[in-house]
Design a protein around this motif. Structure first.
Motif, short mmCIF file in Angstrom:
data_model
loop_
_atom_site.label_atom_id
_atom_site.label_comp_id
_atom_site.label_asym_id
_atom_site.label_seq_id
_atom_site.Cartn_x
_atom_site.Cartn_y
_atom_site.Cartn_z
N PRO A 103 36.93 36.08 32.38
CA PRO A 103 35.76 36.26 33.06
C PRO A 103 36.16 37.29 34.27
N GLY A 104 35.36 38.30 35.05
CA GLY A 104 35.30 38.67 36.08
C GLY A 104 34.23 39.99 36.22
N ASP A 105 33.31 40.27 35.05
CA ASP A 105 32.62 40.90 34.81
C ASP A 105 32.13 41.39 36.01
N HIS A 106 31.74 41.07 37.21
CA HIS A 106 31.13 40.98 38.71
C HIS A 106 31.89 42.38 39.05
N ALA A 107 33.40 41.99 39.17
CA ALA A 107 34.47 42.81 40.12
C ALA A 107 34.53 44.21 39.06
#
Length: 320
Positions: A103-107
């Motif tokens: 996960p970590g789509d925003h960054a």
């Protein structure tokens, strides 16, 4: 005599100068060599605007392609210049996907937008990304303007800490990267951007801003004599351009002053004051766009990035 009919020319890097103020000018006919005036060629400029968390592409994407493509509802304001606009699709970044990093789509979305590089997943100081396309351009043409590039945003930048599923905040809060480990923080305060465009250095700008505040002077008051002297040498077309430009600068300054007064008069809440000036988000966005336009109009810079918000900002939109 109209200045366009004689051979008098004004240097492209001519500035209006006053005490602690250096103000660029818009492109005037008197600055334009005859060959360039005939072709109407303007400096090439580059601007990238980032709006997070997706769009309703049915409202953005044309359904008919080619020279007579149709303008979807969201792009209708561009109808008057449709022949000069290209709408590009299919530009998704595969390096913004997880590719095994979890996960970590925003960054990743913010980090990859202008770099095309997979961000190293770390919340520590060992960040690693890549040079962004705006900074590649700035390295080639940035020397032609006072500011090589201009980075704008509506959220105060962060360079450290963990923001999204093990990714550093540096990834999530910055679009522009000068090097693999060097983000170019966006400025969210319209006042600071205004001073960068028209001040004569950080210290001088602060001193002269205090002087202007003390005597209730506009920044234009400091260059008025120089502007009046220049105006007498210009033709009617350039006089009109100069007048319109000075009005736009004054209008921008007034908006900033009003926003600051409004923010200062509001009662202080028990929580920390939210970042961003002014408090009305729509007004803030409009102000940053206008400042970008002034940066281009005065040829203070030819390269700009604007992060209207970062992914994961949790900003509400009650005004929609």
């Amino acid at each position: 005599m109209n200045i366009q009919t004689n051979k008098w020319r004004l240097g492209r890097r001519t500035f209006l100068r006053g005490l602690g103020v250096t103000m660029g000018l818009p492109l005037l006919d008197a600055m334009t060599p005859a060959a360039r005036a005939a072709t109407g060629t303007a400096p090439r400029r580059m601007a990238f605007v980032y709006v997070p968390n997706g769009k309703n592409m049915g409202q953005w994407s044309p359904t008919r392609f080619g020279p007579n493509y149709d303008l979807p509802p969201t792009l209708q304001p561009l109808k008057a210049v449709q022949s000069e606009v290209s709408v590009l699709t299919g530009l998704a970044h595969t390096k913004a996907r997880s590719n095994g990093d979890g996960p970590g789509d925003h960054a990743r979305a913010n980090a990859t937008f202008l770099t095309g590089v997979q961000a190293k997943k770390t919340a520590g100081a060992d960040i690693k990304l890549g040079v962004s396309v705006d900074q590649l351009a700035a390295s080639q043409v940035g020397r032609e303007t006072r500011l090589p590039s201009l980075e704008l945003g509506c959220d105060k930048s962060r360079q450290s800490g963990q923001c999204d599923s093990g990714y550093s905040c540096a990834y999530q809060f910055n679009l522009s990267w000068k090097g693999e480990t060097t983000p170019m923080p966006p400025e969210a305060n319209p006042r600071v951007v205004f001073e960068r465009l028209f001040g004569a250095g950080d210290l001088e700008a602060a001193e002269n801003r205090a002087r202007r505040d003390r005597y209730n002077h506009s920044i234009l008051d400091f260059v008025l004599d120089d502007a009046k002297s220049l105006r007498t040498s210009l033709g009617t077309t350039d006089q009109r351009k100069l007048d319109e430009f000075m009005s736009a600068v004054r209008d921008m300054e007034t908006q900033i002053e009003q926003a600051e007064k409004f923010a200062a008069s509001k009662p202080r809440p028990a929580m920390a004051r939210p970042e961003g000036i002014p408090t009305a988000y729509a007004q803030h966005i409009r102000m940053m766009y206008d400042l970008m336009a002034l940066g281009f109009q005065t040829d203070t810079t030819r390269i700009a990035t604007f992060m209207s918000a970062h992914d994961g900002s949790n900003r509400p939109y009650p005004d929609i």
